[in-house]
Enzyme design. Structure first.
Site, PDB file in Angstrom:
ATOM      1  N   HIS A  66       0.839  -1.205   0.000  1.00 46.80           N
ATOM      2  CA  HIS A  66       0.000   0.000   0.000  1.00 46.80           C
ATOM      3  C   HIS A  66       0.879   1.263   0.000  1.00 46.80           C
ATOM      4  CE1 HIS A  66      -3.687   2.201   0.929  1.00 46.80           C
ATOM      5  NE2 HIS A  66      -2.875   3.009   1.572  1.00 46.80           N
TER       6      HIS A  66
ATOM      7  N   GLU B  81      22.710 -13.953 -28.476  1.00 42.44           N
ATOM      8  CA  GLU B  81      22.595 -14.196 -27.030  1.00 42.44           C
ATOM      9  C   GLU B  81      23.598 -15.242 -26.566  1.00 42.44           C
ATOM     10  OE1 GLU B  81      18.161 -13.915 -25.784  1.00 42.44           O
ATOM     11  OE2 GLU B  81      18.197 -15.175 -27.568  1.00 42.44           O
TER      12      GLU B  81
ATOM     13  N   ARG C 223      21.159 -16.320 -14.866  1.00 39.68           N
ATOM     14  CA  ARG C 223      20.656 -14.948 -14.765  1.00 39.68           C
ATOM     15  C   ARG C 223      19.595 -14.802 -13.679  1.00 39.68           C
ATOM     16  NH1 ARG C 223      17.267 -14.143 -20.415  1.00 39.68           N
ATOM     17  NH2 ARG C 223      15.953 -12.679 -19.303  1.00 39.68           N
TER      18      ARG C 223
ATOM     19  N   CYS D 203      18.658  -5.257 -27.215  1.00 36.55           N
ATOM     20  CA  CYS D 203      17.303  -5.251 -26.649  1.00 36.55           C
ATOM     21  C   CYS D 203      17.266  -5.872 -25.251  1.00 36.55           C
ATOM     22  CB  CYS D 203      16.322  -5.977 -27.570  1.00 36.55           C
ATOM     23  SG  CYS D 203      16.727  -7.713 -27.797  1.00 36.55           S
TER      24      CYS D 203
HETATM   25  C1  PEP Z   1      17.995 -11.145 -23.597  1.00 40.13           C
HETATM   26  O1  PEP Z   1      18.326 -12.307 -23.357  1.00 40.13           O
HETATM   27  O2  PEP Z   1      18.717 -10.157 -23.388  1.00 40.13           O
HETATM   28  C2  PEP Z   1      16.659 -10.872 -24.158  1.00 40.13           C
HETATM   29  C3  PEP Z   1      16.324  -9.658 -24.559  1.00 40.13           C
HETATM   30  O3  PEP Z   1      15.773 -11.887 -24.182  1.00 40.13           O
HETATM   31  P1  PEP Z   1      14.993 -12.412 -22.856  1.00 40.13           P
HETATM   32  O4  PEP Z   1      15.319 -11.490 -21.750  1.00 40.13           O
HETATM   33  O5  PEP Z   1      13.569 -12.451 -23.226  1.00 40.13           O
HETATM   34  O6  PEP Z   1      15.604 -13.776 -22.690  1.00 40.13           O
HETATM   35 MG    MG Z   2      17.160 -13.949 -24.123  1.00 37.67          MG
END
Ligand code: PEP
Ligand code: MG
Length: 558
Positions: free
Chosen positions: A194, A419, A453, A490
């Site tokens: 809240h 990636e 990650r 991205c």
């Molecule tokens: C990434 O791995 O940086 C990416 C943009 O794809 P996602 O985060 O969807 O795995």
């Molecule tokens: Mg990715």
């Protein structure tokens, strides 16, 4: 949280909720200690005095709330006025007065009458049940008044101050005046509590779940950074003032940014948005984003048992393309597996799914899913600007060619994500088959550093500022420049304004980030020259760890 001595310098950390940097003296809510309540019957001769004390206390509490309602606005004023009315409610007052007439003390009567009404409200449920907290708040205020204790809840400070609390009652937060409570930190609560919601609504920089907050005493100067979650107790005054001024400048610049993405000397860089469905795309279209740099299609289907039909898929993709009729939209084919399993993708049981059959590898086992998705994209694009289409988790040039052929067959523009370190290392050869690359720094960091990650323990390793990761970005961007083809980023790296400038200096041609981060990135980029970005990138390339990389970038880019 009260003491006479000020706290000494230290940095506390919590969960950042509302960005902003503010400096001010700490104020803490008055304690909500229930005064000891006499349960003995009050002699008949003293009952009138109790009745009068009760009347004075409730009138004082109601008046204070009314005064505050008068100087507040909007929903805050309404909540305060409603609470003031509660303190003078005839039913509640009557119940308490009846108890006093039969020998209860004023305090015991306030507690018992409140309990009666709280019970009733709880039974009624819904909105009435939510008023129980407010009713209890009135009781605590009346009890404090009867015992001569300071008012519980949020104090009204004389100077702009930072409020530190365990957590706040709804009536406390609704009454916050952002010109006097300029920052907020709580030891409890999460980003959706809240307190966090109200802070966001009022635009008060806020950090929640701060460890060690109880040790900070009222009156101590504190610097809150709602963007990083840091709270500096007794900061160096000059350093703190500079941090506040710098933030104000950035906030003004961000608010004023209206695109298009470019450095201050006019080098164009598309600043795009990451989206996950039509609704997200429409929100992004309300920002100055120059298009969509990553449409994560798998996120549309996480709850599906069965694969959506081609027509269903086409309708969903079309919504996103329609949100940006004049601009680039980059759609990623299903990145199923690992942290984003799709039930209809028939994932094999694997000991290590992040290194298993995920992303494009699923399509290699079952062409049909990819073919039907590409058919859906082609149908979605009919009569509209054709989206660019990219594949996730490409590791080899052969995979890139296989995918690109399928995309071209449908009249769409093919690209792939970088990636996997292997793909970055062979970017030149991959570029022989596709029209563009988009670097996913989240997975690139995971696979370069051999660090999950999702692991909080390994967060430093998966930091996108890791020089090894940036070196692979540089390599990929150089391959794109040599081939005359665009290379975007991205992953989350593109959402960090400082790092985004470094990426541009490394040769990246577009940046794609969450819609909420777009303006911050665009504004920062617009404040530096291409040469500064390049010098920062060169300096970062000489470092060996994320902290030195950040430092090197700051030295050039500010
Ligand atoms: C990434 O791995 O940086 C990416 C943009 O794809 P996602 O985060 O969807 O795995
Ligand atoms: Mg990715």
């Amino acid at each position: 949280m009260s003491a006479q001595v000020k706290s000494s310098r230290q940095v506390l950390r919590g969960t950042p909720v509302v960005p902003g940097v503010v400096l001010g003296p700490a104020v803490v809510p008055g304690p909500r200690v229930e005064p000891a309540i006499d349960t003995e019957l009050v002699p008949a001769a003293d009952r009138d005095a109790q009745l009068q004390a009760f009347g004075r206390a409730t009138t004082a509490v109601a008046k204070r709330l009314q005064d505050r309602a008068a100087v507040s606005s909007g929903s805050a004023s309404e909540v305060l006025a409603a609470n003031a009315a509660m303190a003078t409610d005839r039913g509640w007052l009557g119940a308490a007065e009846k108890l006093i007439a039969t020998g209860s003390s004023a305090a015991a009567a306030a507690v018992a009458a409140t309990a009666q009404f709280a019970d009733l409200f709880a039974k009624l449920g819904g909105l009435m049940a939510e008023r129980v907290t407010d009713l209890n708040d009135i009781r605590d205020r009346v009890l404090a008044e009867l015992s001569g204790l300071p008012e519980p809840g949020v104090p009204v400070p004389d100077v702009p101050s930072v409020l530190l609390a365990d957590d706040l009652a709804p009536a406390d937060t609704a009454g916050l005046d952002p010109s006097l409570i300029i920052g907020l930190a709580t030891s409890l609560g999460g980003p959706t509590s809240h307190t966090a919601i109200i802070a966001r609504q009022l635009g008060i920089p806020c950090v929640v779940a701060v460890i060690g907050l109880e040790s900070v005493v009222a009156g101590t100067q504190v610097l809150i950074d709602g963007g990083t979650g840091e709270l500096t107790v007794s900061p160096d005054v000059e350093v703190a003032a500079k941090a506040v001024a710098a933030h104000q400048l950035i906030a003004a610049r961000t608010a004023a940014w209206s695109g298009p993405g470019a450095t201050s000397d006019g080098h164009r860089v598309d600043v795009l948005a990451n989206v996950q469905d039509g609704a997200g795309a429409r929100v992004a279209a309300g920002t100055a984003a120059g298009g969509v740099g990553l449409f994560r299609t798998e996120l549309c289907f996480l709850d599906r048992e069965k694969e959506p039909t081609v027509d269903e898929q086409a309708a969903i993709y079309r919504e996103v393309i329609e949100a940006f009729p004049e601009s680039k939209v980059v759609l990623r084919t299903l990145d199923a597996g690992s942290d984003k399993p799709l039930r209809f993708a028939n994932h094999p049981d694997e000991a290590n799914p992040a290194l298993g059959v995920r992303g494009i590898r699923i399509a290699a086992r079952d062409n049909g899913i990819l073919d039907r998705q590409l058919d859906g994209v082609a149908a979605a694009a009919e009569g509209l600007r054709a989206p660019w289409v990219m594949a996730p988790m490409i590791s080899t040039a052969a995979e890139a060619k296989w995918f690109a052929d399928k995309v071209r067959e449908r009249g769409l523009v093919p690209g792939v994500m970088i990636e996997v370190p292997a793909a970055a290392l062979l970017a030149e050869r991959i570029l022989e088959h596709v029209e563009f690359l988009s670097i996913g720094t989240n997975d690139l960091a995971q696979y370069t550093m051999a660090a999950d990650r999702m692991s909080a323990d390994l967060a430093e390793l998966t930091d996108p500022w890791q020089p090894a990761v940036l070196s692979l970005v540089a390599r990929t961007a150089a391959a794109g420049a040599a081939a005359g083809k665009p290379v975007g980023v991205c992953g989350e790296a593109a959402a960090d304004p400082l790092l985004a400038c470094v990426l541009v200096g490394l040769g990246v041609t577009s940046l794609s980030a969450a819609a909420s981060a777009v303006a911050g990135v665009g504004a920062k980029l617009g404040s530096v020259t291409l040469d500064e970005c390049r010098r920062a990138a060169a300096a970062v390339s000489q470092t060996s760890d994320p902290a030195s990389a950040r430092e090197a970038a700051r030295a050039v880019l500010g």
